[in-house]
Write a protein that holds these residues in place. Structure first.
Motif, mmCIF file in Angstrom:
data_model
loop_
_atom_site.group_PDB
_atom_site.id
_atom_site.type_symbol
_atom_site.label_atom_id
_atom_site.label_comp_id
_atom_site.label_asym_id
_atom_site.label_seq_id
_atom_site.Cartn_x
_atom_site.Cartn_y
_atom_site.Cartn_z
ATOM 1 N N LYS A 15 1.031 -1.339 -0.044
ATOM 2 C CA LYS A 15 -0.012 -0.005 0.126
ATOM 3 C C LYS A 15 0.983 1.074 0.048
ATOM 4 C CE LYS A 15 -4.058 1.995 2.245
ATOM 5 N NZ LYS A 15 -4.822 1.957 3.426
ATOM 6 N N ILE A 16 0.394 2.172 -0.929
ATOM 7 C CA ILE A 16 1.409 3.521 -0.912
ATOM 8 C C ILE A 16 1.230 4.334 0.265
ATOM 9 C CG2 ILE A 16 0.814 3.761 -3.404
ATOM 10 C CD1 ILE A 16 -1.079 5.944 -2.950
ATOM 11 N N LYS A 17 2.232 4.973 0.503
ATOM 12 C CA LYS A 17 2.314 5.729 1.838
ATOM 13 C C LYS A 17 2.626 7.304 1.371
ATOM 14 C CE LYS A 17 4.835 2.487 4.665
ATOM 15 N NZ LYS A 17 5.866 2.170 5.574
ATOM 16 N N LEU A 18 1.445 7.841 1.767
ATOM 17 C CA LEU A 18 1.314 9.597 1.489
ATOM 18 C C LEU A 18 2.090 10.362 2.693
ATOM 19 C CD1 LEU A 18 -1.596 9.965 -0.320
ATOM 20 C CD2 LEU A 18 0.246 9.333 -1.292
ATOM 21 N N ASN A 19 2.560 11.717 2.497
ATOM 22 C CA ASN A 19 2.862 12.495 3.778
ATOM 23 C C ASN A 19 1.543 12.816 4.465
ATOM 24 O OD1 ASN A 19 1.739 14.545 2.395
ATOM 25 N ND2 ASN A 19 3.763 15.141 1.357
ATOM 26 N N ILE A 20 1.754 13.655 5.572
ATOM 27 C CA ILE A 20 0.973 14.156 6.542
ATOM 28 C C ILE A 20 -0.227 14.971 5.808
ATOM 29 C CG2 ILE A 20 2.139 16.364 6.971
ATOM 30 C CD1 ILE A 20 1.278 15.754 9.991
ATOM 31 N N GLY A 241 -8.712 23.945 -37.593
ATOM 32 C CA GLY A 241 -9.307 23.932 -38.928
ATOM 33 C C GLY A 241 -10.420 22.763 -39.048
ATOM 34 N N GLN A 242 -11.185 22.693 -38.026
ATOM 35 C CA GLN A 242 -12.100 21.494 -37.986
ATOM 36 C C GLN A 242 -13.456 22.225 -38.098
ATOM 37 O OE1 GLN A 242 -11.151 18.498 -38.423
ATOM 38 N NE2 GLN A 242 -8.975 18.859 -38.199
ATOM 39 N N LYS A 243 -14.350 21.225 -38.333
ATOM 40 C CA LYS A 243 -15.986 21.658 -38.217
ATOM 41 C C LYS A 243 -16.888 20.345 -37.695
ATOM 42 C CE LYS A 243 -15.724 24.799 -42.140
ATOM 43 N NZ LYS A 243 -16.242 25.154 -43.669
ATOM 44 N N GLY A 244 -17.908 20.649 -37.342
ATOM 45 C CA GLY A 244 -18.837 19.698 -36.742
ATOM 46 C C GLY A 244 -18.721 19.495 -35.346
ATOM 47 N N SER A 245 -19.395 18.235 -34.984
ATOM 48 C CA SER A 245 -19.166 18.072 -33.537
ATOM 49 C C SER A 245 -18.096 16.956 -33.340
ATOM 50 C CB SER A 245 -20.544 17.422 -33.117
ATOM 51 O OG SER A 245 -20.401 16.857 -31.902
ATOM 52 N N LEU A 246 -17.104 17.568 -32.508
ATOM 53 C CA LEU A 246 -15.837 16.883 -32.149
ATOM 54 C C LEU A 246 -15.701 16.781 -30.774
ATOM 55 C CD1 LEU A 246 -13.916 18.956 -34.889
ATOM 56 C CD2 LEU A 246 -14.589 16.549 -35.331
ATOM 57 N N LYS A 247 -15.031 15.415 -30.612
ATOM 58 C CA LYS A 247 -14.633 15.261 -28.900
ATOM 59 C C LYS A 247 -13.155 14.956 -28.777
ATOM 60 C CE LYS A 247 -17.387 12.320 -26.966
ATOM 61 N NZ LYS A 247 -17.772 10.657 -26.851
ATOM 62 N N MET A 248 -12.654 15.566 -27.605
ATOM 63 C CA MET A 248 -11.389 15.347 -27.325
ATOM 64 C C MET A 248 -11.302 14.358 -26.105
ATOM 65 S SD MET A 248 -9.260 19.029 -27.667
ATOM 66 C CE MET A 248 -10.149 19.721 -26.652
ATOM 67 N N LYS A 249 -10.389 13.515 -26.002
ATOM 68 C CA LYS A 249 -9.926 12.732 -25.027
ATOM 69 C C LYS A 249 -8.601 12.645 -24.808
ATOM 70 C CE LYS A 249 -13.618 9.036 -25.551
ATOM 71 N NZ LYS A 249 -14.002 7.749 -25.692
ATOM 72 N N LEU A 250 -8.287 12.611 -23.492
ATOM 73 C CA LEU A 250 -6.742 12.851 -23.016
ATOM 74 C C LEU A 250 -6.628 11.795 -21.902
ATOM 75 C CD1 LEU A 250 -4.153 15.689 -22.881
ATOM 76 C CD2 LEU A 250 -4.337 14.178 -21.075
ATOM 77 N N ASN A 251 -5.690 11.125 -21.865
ATOM 78 C CA ASN A 251 -5.392 10.055 -20.845
ATOM 79 C C ASN A 251 -3.863 10.123 -20.784
ATOM 80 O OD1 ASN A 251 -8.018 8.492 -20.388
ATOM 81 N ND2 ASN A 251 -7.709 8.149 -22.276
ATOM 82 N N ALA A 252 -3.615 10.254 -19.435
ATOM 83 C CA ALA A 252 -1.893 10.429 -19.097
ATOM 84 C C ALA A 252 -1.832 9.556 -17.834
ATOM 85 C CB ALA A 252 -1.781 11.872 -18.432
ATOM 86 N N ASP A 253 -0.520 8.860 -17.921
ATOM 87 C CA ASP A 253 -0.170 7.931 -16.819
ATOM 88 C C ASP A 253 1.293 8.379 -16.188
ATOM 89 O OD1 ASP A 253 -2.389 6.073 -17.030
ATOM 90 O OD2 ASP A 253 -1.480 5.763 -18.969
ATOM 91 N N PHE A 254 1.359 8.437 -15.058
ATOM 92 C CA PHE A 254 2.879 8.974 -14.614
ATOM 93 C C PHE A 254 3.275 7.742 -13.796
ATOM 94 C CE2 PHE A 254 0.211 12.610 -15.428
ATOM 95 C CZ PHE A 254 0.970 13.621 -16.003
ATOM 96 N N ASP A 255 4.390 7.608 -13.700
ATOM 97 C CA ASP A 255 5.285 6.781 -12.449
ATOM 98 C C ASP A 255 6.265 7.536 -11.794
ATOM 99 O OD1 ASP A 255 4.371 4.008 -12.802
ATOM 100 O OD2 ASP A 255 5.042 3.692 -14.812
ATOM 101 N N LEU A 256 5.903 7.717 -10.697
ATOM 102 C CA LEU A 256 6.887 8.380 -9.868
ATOM 103 C C LEU A 256 7.732 7.394 -8.739
ATOM 104 C CD1 LEU A 256 4.523 11.079 -8.735
ATOM 105 C CD2 LEU A 256 5.945 11.206 -10.699
ATOM 106 N N ASP A 257 9.032 7.848 -8.644
ATOM 107 C CA ASP A 257 10.079 7.053 -7.761
ATOM 108 C C ASP A 257 9.248 6.914 -6.384
ATOM 109 O OD1 ASP A 257 11.673 6.167 -9.392
ATOM 110 O OD2 ASP A 257 13.090 8.235 -8.755
ATOM 111 N N GLN A 258 9.069 5.738 -5.796
ATOM 112 C CA GLN A 258 8.552 5.547 -4.559
ATOM 113 C C GLN A 258 9.330 6.228 -3.445
ATOM 114 O OE1 GLN A 258 8.337 1.183 -3.492
ATOM 115 N NE2 GLN A 258 8.207 1.778 -1.268
ATOM 116 N N ASP A 259 10.638 6.391 -3.568
ATOM 117 C CA ASP A 259 11.532 7.192 -2.643
ATOM 118 C C ASP A 259 11.928 8.298 -3.379
ATOM 119 O OD1 ASP A 259 13.148 7.833 -0.685
ATOM 120 O OD2 ASP A 259 14.865 6.423 -1.058
ATOM 121 N N GLY A 260 11.310 9.201 -3.206
ATOM 122 C CA GLY A 260 11.710 10.792 -3.553
ATOM 123 C C GLY A 260 10.595 11.389 -4.670
#
Length: 327
Positions: A15-20, A241-260
């Protein structure tokens, strides 16, 4: 200098450990280094293969200030630019590559949330390098195009605030400094905004939900996810330069060091789509990835923590990387 060893699966799980403050701590090891391979792929409508590809490397050196609490100086160097798997060959590409050599290495100071608070701190070094680069450009290229380019770059580089503003349209910059060290709620989520330049030279604001997975990954990192979905505004349609009904999706994934908490890997996938006969069809897509290719943490030596103004930046490159990328 000791290499960082990968954590075993058994040691990394848990289980991850977060700060105070119920946030991920940003406290990278002093004098540590990390190199990232950056790949950006652009896709057009109906294209399964990328229509354009950029590859380069970012080398990061982390220093902590001796007399300031929870303040780090980050030094970035940008090297080995390839466009569509070859070195820059068009004039515009070559000019941009030469200018990159003036802007980097670039240094900023950050706090315990990885927020820049003193701007670019080695602007004088950049100005000196630019003088040399501008002379080389003048010697190598003639004509009005080169003159206009030099005028434009001179204006941008000579003004520290203009240069800082230009960096906000850099994909790696936005990803690395995206707010990840937030106060997450009990469900480990938080409303957030991610800025990403899906329009040339212009950031787009993506509103979404950011969440931290409850367990460390099997290679010892925090996993942070961001998801956003929205309709294209009329202004954005004009800009793209677009027309009509348009949809944007953005998905981002990050990996951060457990220590630091230092960024290890990141991936951003942006997709613009339209509905046709009840089916979603992709019109444009950008996939950005940053992946660690080398890192090191030297033995802790407190008297080597930097004083403001120390400019040392040893760069270590991993041999054979571009041979693997370019196949």
């Amino acid at each position: 200098m000791e290499k960082v060893n990968s954590l075993s699966n058994s040691a990394a799980q848990g289980k991850i450990k977060l700060n105070i403050d119920h946030a991920i701590d940003f406290a990278p090891k002093p004098r540590s280094t990390r190199s990232y391979g950056i790949t950006i792929k652009y896709y057009g409508e109906g294209n399964l293969e990328a229509t354009k590809r950029l590859d380069y490397q970012i080398h990061l050196k982390v220093n902590q200030f001796r007399d300031e609490n929870k303040v780090w100086q980050l030094c970035f160097d940008k090297t080995d630019l390839f466009i569509d798997r070859h070195e820059p060959d068009f004039v515009g590409e070559q000019l941009a590559n030469m200018s990159m050599g003036a802007i980097y290495p670039l240094k900023v100071d950050v706090n315990s949330r990885n927020e820049i608070f003193r701007g670019i701190v080695n602007h004088g070094e950049i100005l000196n390098r630019w003088k040399q680069v501008a002379e080389k450009i003048s010697d190598k290229y003639e004509g009005r195009y080169a003159e206009l380019y030099l005028e434009k770059m001179e204006k941008k580089i000579s003004d520290r605030f203009e240069l800082e503003y230009a960096l906000r349209a850099d994909m790696f910059w936005n990803v690395f400094f995206h707010p990840l060290y937030l106060n997450y709620d009990g469900s480990l989520s938080h409303p957030g905004t991610l800025f990403f330049p899906v329009i040339a030279y212009k950031n787009v604001s993506f509103e979404g939900i950011q969440s931290v997975e409850p367990n460390y990954t099997n290679y010892g990192t925090f996993k942070v996810n961001f998801a956003s979905e929205s309709e294209l505004t009329e202004e954005q349609k004009i800009q793209m330069g677009q027309k009509g009904s348009l949809k944007m999706k953005l998905n981002a994934d990050f990996d951060l060091d457990q220590d630091g908490g230092l960024l290890k890997h990141a991936r951003v996938d942006w997709n613009l789509s339209k509905k046709e006969k009840g089916e979603e069809i992709s019109i444009k897509r950008i996939v950005f990835s940053a992946y660690e290719i080398e890192s090191s943490i030297p033995p802790t030596d407190q008297h080597l923590l930097i004083q403001e103004g120390n400019n040392g930046f040893p760069v270590e490159k991993k041999k054979g990387f571009w041979a693997r990328v370019l196949g």
